[in-house]
Design a protein around this motif. Structure first.
Motif: not given
Length: 447
Positions: A366, A388, A297, A362-363
């Motif tokens: 993140r 990001i 990331v 992805d959430d």
């Protein structure tokens, strides 16, 4: 039917470097790549003023061939070595990053290692030599250096390099230079001292051990290597077979190519489809190779203020139970990776011990990154990252376990049985960019 001298399958760093060297030697070379782009894991992005990599961020000038390659590409691509400040490495312990010791005073005062092990390290040169040729890195480190050195130096180092489990990785294959220090000199300390005293040629000195990238990002290295090489991208369903007359047939789509040599640089998992003429039982010692998945990331901050850390990055020991393996600081290593006053970070997650992270959304990823952004990098809660970008790599880093000997013997046997076939790539000879460039040079020289 097309004809050429050599077909290379895979347009990653190994394939392109091999093709470049062969082309320079006057050989006819064709590179086939199933993706629509070249570079393999290497891919550089420029977004919102940040320049970042979705795959490898750095290499080490561990072989003369790395320097020689950049010298040969000087008009197209420039090597960039990391700033002096990036020699500082950080290790997470408790609630903070601590610098790895770089001298006697810092070694004595560091909170990373126990007092017992600080004294114990003095006896390393006289410690009994191991007898297990397949000893794991973790076992070797604890035996020679002590448990705290293993937990807060070796374990995070292996997470940073292999994203692997040091209790499973075999020293002889994963860290052969370390293994040879004990095997040849009986001690890490004595071996390192002897190595320093060994005479070196001018070419030996080209292996500076410096951390490198390319000016503007590693994609420039890929593009420079590819400039005068014939490459077919989007080559689907590639198949290789011997023609029974000392030549090879390589097919894809409606095209068939006749050639003298075939060099594969694909992952071990892709070989059965690529080489259907080889029985599965002969390929199995190779195809069982496990690749650790990685999530990288990239995080950008436009105004880092006083929170920038002058270091290569921070690694996280598995004992600390964090969700990240480590955080690299590319903008501290190289110029132009973030806007003036900003910072670029690369978070690494997953690995051999957390392969399930690849299934997270992805959430979820993140949020894990933002939590570490505040807790580990100490950004205030009212500051959020400006950028990001999440990259997932299912087959990122091969894990060189104790069965690697079987794999290497199988590779050697197949290459002997089928003259003209070379099985290359990171399934053997090391995983770093320096290893890939070194292997490519050796293959080209052999052919």
């Amino acid at each position: 039917m097309q004809e050429t001298d050599i077909v290379i399958i895979g347009a990653g760093l190994t394939g392109l470097s091999t093709a470049f060297n062969l082309k320079k030697a006057g050989r006819d070379v064709l590179v086939l790549e199933k993706q629509q782009r070249i570079g393999g894991q290497i891919c550089t992005y420029i977004d919102e003023g940040f320049t970042f990599e979705s795959g490898p961020n750095t290499g080490v000038v561990s072989f003369p061939e790395v320097t020689e390659l950049f010298q040969a590409l000087a008009n197209e691509c420039q090597m960039e070595t990391a700033r002096e400040s990036s020699k500082r490495r950080l290790i997470w312990k408790g609630k903070h990053f601590h610098a790895l010791p770089s001298g006697l005073i810092s070694a004595v005062t560091t909170p990373l290692f126990s007092l017992k092990d600080k004294f114990r390290i003095l006896g390393e040169p006289w410690r009994k030599q191991g007898t297990d040729p397949d000893e794991s890195i973790g076992s070797l480190a604890q035996r020679r250096l002590g448990r705290s050195f293993f937990e807060y130096a070796v374990d995070p180092f292996i997470s940073g390099v292999y994203a692997g489990d040091p209790m499973k990785l075999c020293t002889r294959y994963a860290l052969p230079k370390l293994y040879n220090l004990e095997a040849n000199y009986g001690s890490f300390v004595r071996g390192a001292m002897a190595k320093v005293k060994e005479p070196k040629t001018d070419r030996d000195r080209m292996a500076t051990k410096k951390v490198f990238s390319a000016v503007g990002g590693l994609q420039h290295l890929v593009q420079a290597l590819a400039k005068n090489v014939e490459i077919v991208t989007g080559a689907q369903d590639i198949r290789v077979r011997p023609d029974g007359e000392g030549m090879w047939k390589v097919s894809y789509a409606d095209t068939v190519i006749s050639c003298h040599h075939v060099v594969t640089t694909v992952g071990a998992y892709a070989l059965p489809d690529l080489l259907p003429f080889i029985p599965q039982e002969q390929l199995e010692p190779i195809t069982r190779l496990f690749y650790a998945p990685i999530i990288q990331v990239c995080v950008g901050v436009r105004d880092a203020g006083a929170l920038r850390l002058p270091a290569f990055g921070g690694l996280v020991p598995s004992k600390e139970g964090k969700q990240v393996l480590g955080i690299l600081f590319p903008s501290e290593c190289f110029e132009g990776r973030a806007p003036e006053g900003g910072a670029l970070y690369s978070y690494f997650m997953g690995g051999a011990r957390h392969a399930d992270y690849l299934q997270k959304s992805d959430d979820e990823i993140r949020q894990m990154v933002i939590d570490a952004f505040h807790e580990m990098l100490k950004y205030p809660s009212d500051i959020e990252p400006d950028m990001i970008r999440i990259f997932r790599h299912e087959h990122a880093i091969p894990q060189y376990y104790a069965d690697s000997g079987e794999r290497l013997r199988a590779v050697a046997d197949l290459q002997q049985r089928y003259p003209g076939l070379v099985l290359a790539g990171n399934l053997r000879d090391g995983i770093g960019m320096g290893n890939r460039i070194h292997q490519a040079a050796e293959i080209a020289a052999t052919i």
